[in-house]
Design an enzyme around this catalytic site. Sequence first.
Site, mmCIF file in Angstrom:
data_model
loop_
_atom_site.group_PDB
_atom_site.id
_atom_site.type_symbol
_atom_site.label_atom_id
_atom_site.label_comp_id
_atom_site.label_asym_id
_atom_site.label_seq_id
_atom_site.Cartn_x
_atom_site.Cartn_y
_atom_site.Cartn_z
ATOM 1 N N SER A 124 4.168 16.038 -1.747
ATOM 2 C CA SER A 124 4.042 15.146 -0.594
ATOM 3 C C SER A 124 4.537 15.839 0.655
ATOM 4 O O SER A 124 5.441 16.689 0.595
ATOM 5 C CB SER A 124 4.909 13.909 -0.861
ATOM 6 O OG SER A 124 5.067 13.144 0.309
ATOM 7 N N TYR A 148 13.326 9.730 -3.508
ATOM 8 C CA TYR A 148 11.913 10.009 -3.802
ATOM 9 C C TYR A 148 11.558 11.427 -3.329
ATOM 10 O O TYR A 148 11.032 12.243 -4.081
ATOM 11 C CB TYR A 148 10.993 8.977 -3.124
ATOM 12 C CG TYR A 148 9.545 9.411 -3.135
ATOM 13 C CD1 TYR A 148 8.823 9.415 -4.324
ATOM 14 C CD2 TYR A 148 8.905 9.845 -1.980
ATOM 15 C CE1 TYR A 148 7.494 9.853 -4.360
ATOM 16 C CE2 TYR A 148 7.589 10.275 -1.992
ATOM 17 C CZ TYR A 148 6.888 10.276 -3.183
ATOM 18 O OH TYR A 148 5.585 10.712 -3.223
ATOM 19 N N LYS A 152 10.570 15.113 -5.427
ATOM 20 C CA LYS A 152 9.415 16.001 -5.205
ATOM 21 C C LYS A 152 9.891 17.432 -4.926
ATOM 22 O O LYS A 152 9.299 18.401 -5.414
ATOM 23 C CB LYS A 152 8.573 15.501 -4.032
ATOM 24 C CG LYS A 152 7.876 14.168 -4.286
ATOM 25 C CD LYS A 152 6.771 14.289 -5.314
ATOM 26 C CE LYS A 152 6.080 12.982 -5.607
ATOM 27 N NZ LYS A 152 5.201 13.039 -6.779
HETATM 28 P P1 NAD Z 1 0.086 5.152 -8.111
HETATM 29 O O1 NAD Z 1 1.360 4.415 -8.337
HETATM 30 O O2 NAD Z 1 -1.129 4.362 -7.794
HETATM 31 O O3 NAD Z 1 -0.238 6.101 -9.357
HETATM 32 C C1 NAD Z 1 0.780 6.675 -10.155
HETATM 33 C C2 NAD Z 1 0.451 6.343 -11.601
HETATM 34 O O4 NAD Z 1 1.456 6.911 -12.439
HETATM 35 C C3 NAD Z 1 0.427 4.831 -11.875
HETATM 36 O O5 NAD Z 1 -0.775 4.504 -12.508
HETATM 37 C C4 NAD Z 1 1.628 4.612 -12.809
HETATM 38 O O6 NAD Z 1 1.374 3.585 -13.749
HETATM 39 C C5 NAD Z 1 1.771 5.977 -13.456
HETATM 40 N N1 NAD Z 1 3.140 6.301 -13.913
HETATM 41 C C6 NAD Z 1 4.299 6.176 -13.225
HETATM 42 N N2 NAD Z 1 5.327 6.617 -13.965
HETATM 43 C C7 NAD Z 1 4.805 7.036 -15.140
HETATM 44 C C8 NAD Z 1 5.356 7.590 -16.327
HETATM 45 N N3 NAD Z 1 6.671 7.786 -16.452
HETATM 46 N N4 NAD Z 1 4.523 7.908 -17.342
HETATM 47 C C9 NAD Z 1 3.173 7.693 -17.252
HETATM 48 N N5 NAD Z 1 2.601 7.167 -16.160
HETATM 49 C C10 NAD Z 1 3.410 6.851 -15.107
HETATM 50 O O7 NAD Z 1 0.376 6.226 -6.949
HETATM 51 P P2 NAD Z 1 -0.637 7.178 -6.188
HETATM 52 O O8 NAD Z 1 -0.660 6.744 -4.759
HETATM 53 O O9 NAD Z 1 -1.887 7.327 -6.925
HETATM 54 O O10 NAD Z 1 0.217 8.530 -6.221
HETATM 55 C C11 NAD Z 1 -0.011 9.535 -7.200
HETATM 56 C C12 NAD Z 1 0.978 10.661 -6.973
HETATM 57 O O11 NAD Z 1 0.822 11.154 -5.651
HETATM 58 C C13 NAD Z 1 2.438 10.251 -7.103
HETATM 59 O O12 NAD Z 1 3.134 11.292 -7.767
HETATM 60 C C14 NAD Z 1 2.910 10.134 -5.674
HETATM 61 O O13 NAD Z 1 4.280 10.403 -5.539
HETATM 62 C C15 NAD Z 1 2.080 11.198 -4.990
HETATM 63 N N6 NAD Z 1 1.866 10.935 -3.558
HETATM 64 C C16 NAD Z 1 1.338 9.741 -3.168
HETATM 65 C C17 NAD Z 1 1.181 9.487 -1.801
HETATM 66 C C18 NAD Z 1 0.641 8.170 -1.314
HETATM 67 O O14 NAD Z 1 0.904 7.811 -0.176
HETATM 68 N N7 NAD Z 1 -0.113 7.428 -2.117
HETATM 69 C C19 NAD Z 1 1.548 10.465 -0.858
HETATM 70 C C20 NAD Z 1 2.064 11.667 -1.311
HETATM 71 C C21 NAD Z 1 2.230 11.898 -2.666
HETATM 72 C C1 WQD Z 2 2.735 4.891 8.541
HETATM 73 C C2 WQD Z 2 3.092 4.469 9.957
HETATM 74 C C3 WQD Z 2 5.207 3.363 10.115
HETATM 75 C C4 WQD Z 2 4.029 -0.172 7.781
HETATM 76 C C5 WQD Z 2 5.083 7.096 3.410
HETATM 77 C C6 WQD Z 2 6.118 7.866 2.631
HETATM 78 C C7 WQD Z 2 5.639 9.262 2.361
HETATM 79 C C8 WQD Z 2 4.241 9.263 1.711
HETATM 80 C C9 WQD Z 2 3.274 8.358 2.413
HETATM 81 C C10 WQD Z 2 4.444 9.511 -0.657
HETATM 82 C C11 WQD Z 2 4.548 4.722 10.323
HETATM 83 C C12 WQD Z 2 4.095 2.408 10.490
HETATM 84 C C13 WQD Z 2 4.052 1.047 8.445
HETATM 85 C C14 WQD Z 2 4.117 -1.373 8.543
HETATM 86 C C15 WQD Z 2 4.203 -0.050 10.560
HETATM 87 N N1 WQD Z 2 4.279 8.789 0.367
HETATM 88 N N2 WQD Z 2 4.133 1.102 9.810
HETATM 89 N N3 WQD Z 2 4.195 -1.256 9.900
HETATM 90 O O1 WQD Z 2 5.977 6.380 6.388
HETATM 91 O O2 WQD Z 2 4.175 8.061 6.970
HETATM 92 O O3 WQD Z 2 4.830 7.776 4.629
HETATM 93 O O4 WQD Z 2 3.859 7.076 2.647
HETATM 94 O O5 WQD Z 2 4.760 10.674 -0.723
HETATM 95 O O6 WQD Z 2 6.589 9.868 1.536
HETATM 96 O O7 WQD Z 2 7.325 7.920 3.391
HETATM 97 O O8 WQD Z 2 3.543 5.971 5.730
HETATM 98 O O9 WQD Z 2 2.078 4.002 5.667
HETATM 99 O O10 WQD Z 2 4.579 3.663 5.416
HETATM 100 O O11 WQD Z 2 3.663 4.327 7.619
HETATM 101 O O12 WQD Z 2 4.290 -0.008 11.785
HETATM 102 O O13 WQD Z 2 4.135 -2.494 8.004
HETATM 103 O O14 WQD Z 2 2.908 3.047 10.073
HETATM 104 O O15 WQD Z 2 6.339 3.154 10.932
HETATM 105 O O16 WQD Z 2 4.587 5.078 11.691
HETATM 106 P P1 WQD Z 2 4.716 7.047 6.023
HETATM 107 P P2 WQD Z 2 3.448 4.415 6.030
#
Ligand code: NAD
Ligand code: WQD
Length: 336
Positions: A124, A148, A152
């Site tokens: 991330s 979190y 990572k």
């Molecule tokens: P998500 O929660 O939709 O998908 C994650 C999946 O992992 C879920 O289906 C959950 O049931 C499964 N899971 C969790 N813990 C588990 C375990 N111990 N064993 C087996 N399955 C497990 O999330 P996503 O948005 O699809 O994110 C996928 C990956 O990408 C995550 O690692 C997340 O940290 C990373 N990521 C997501 C975002 C985002 O904003 N969505 C941003 C950056 C990184």
């Molecule tokens: C986006 C913008 C908020 C909600 C997070 C995690 C990051 C990554 C992605 C996994 C910001 C604003 C949000 C609301 C708002 N996840 N906002 N009202 O904070 O960039 O990242 O998700 O790795 O680790 O921190 O994403 O979608 O929460 O926010 O004004 O109700 O929207 O302040 O500027 P963010 P977000």
Amino acid sequence: MNVLLTGGTGYIGSHTAVVLSQLGHEVVLYDNLSNSSDAVLEKIAQIVGQDFPFVRGDVRDTELLRNTLASHSMDAVIHFAGLKAVGESVAKPVDYYANNVQGTISLLQAMQAQQVKSLVFSSSATVYGQPQYLPLDENHPTSATNPYGRSKLYIEEMLKDVASSDHGWRIACLRYFNPVGAHQSGLIGENPNGLPNNLMPYIAQVAAGQRSELGVFGDDYPTNDGTGVRDYIHVMDLAEGHAAALDFLTKTTGWHAINLGTGKGYSVLEMVGAFERASSRKVPYRMTSRRAGDVAECYANPKRAGELFKWTARRSLDDMCASTWRFQQSVELGGS
Ligand code: NAD
Ligand code: WQD
């Protein structure tokens, strides 16, 4: 290629399953369903016209993982499984380290035992901490401000050690920026339980009338309109980035960190405006105070992915909003 997707029924995993399958890969999904539902399996089967093998299990179950890798003759793993809510990680750090760090150790043990040494990891942009300069390239210093993010960061470091210990490993840590949007069919997308943590699903629920208004977290940032700026990337572009990463790993060894972003930032108010246009609905909002830990701006330098993967995000902000809206409407009609 035979590819195991841990967390495969989740938001990003399910879209990646569709893309990989359509490119001819054999995909097996592995998930404990802690944050997703097996109803997704039917939807992705409907999109691609064939069923996906699914194993319900936890990534901390090393033996089950090992058996799965063996019985499906896996060549590579994409490791999505993990917990991802920043606020929750502050309240429940042990759960985050157990699922994310311990889960990855268990996966590495199973992979090592089966001699499967190609791994794409869901990292991330959070590993960059407070941006010291923009756009963020992969050489920007890393740090973490919550459990979190720290999970990572620890995993990335662990994977670096694994790659240096044995030159047979091929590891890509993909640093996602802000994934949004849904498959064009409207069948799969992001459907968080309870109050959405992230902006896009919150906006979608306000547009749908499920919530009365969006709270905008701060209008006094040093940005064009005072609201926070982020690099939103369409989940289908992200999914294609994983296919490109797998391809890249067939040609190289070692550990690699690669940004997956567009390189362009949009403010909260620009997102609201774009969503209103895509949905033809009003999104009422109210300015509130800043959210703790938020940064003013965060966007990627996506050059490395272009060079190494020959991949670049191509879908527009309008595509991101229109597909989110299509999915939101299908959820209202009783979809998953
Ligand atoms: P998500 O929660 O939709 O998908 C994650 C999946 O992992 C879920 O289906 C959950 O049931 C499964 N899971 C969790 N813990 C588990 C375990 N111990 N064993 C087996 N399955 C497990 O999330 P996503 O948005 O699809 O994110 C996928 C990956 O990408 C995550 O690692 C997340 O940290 C990373 N990521 C997501 C975002 C985002 O904003 N969505 C941003 C950056 C990184
Ligand atoms: C986006 C913008 C908020 C909600 C997070 C995690 C990051 C990554 C992605 C996994 C910001 C604003 C949000 C609301 C708002 N996840 N906002 N009202 O904070 O960039 O990242 O998700 O790795 O680790 O921190 O994403 O979608 O929460 O926010 O004004 O109700 O929207 O302040 O500027 P963010 P977000």
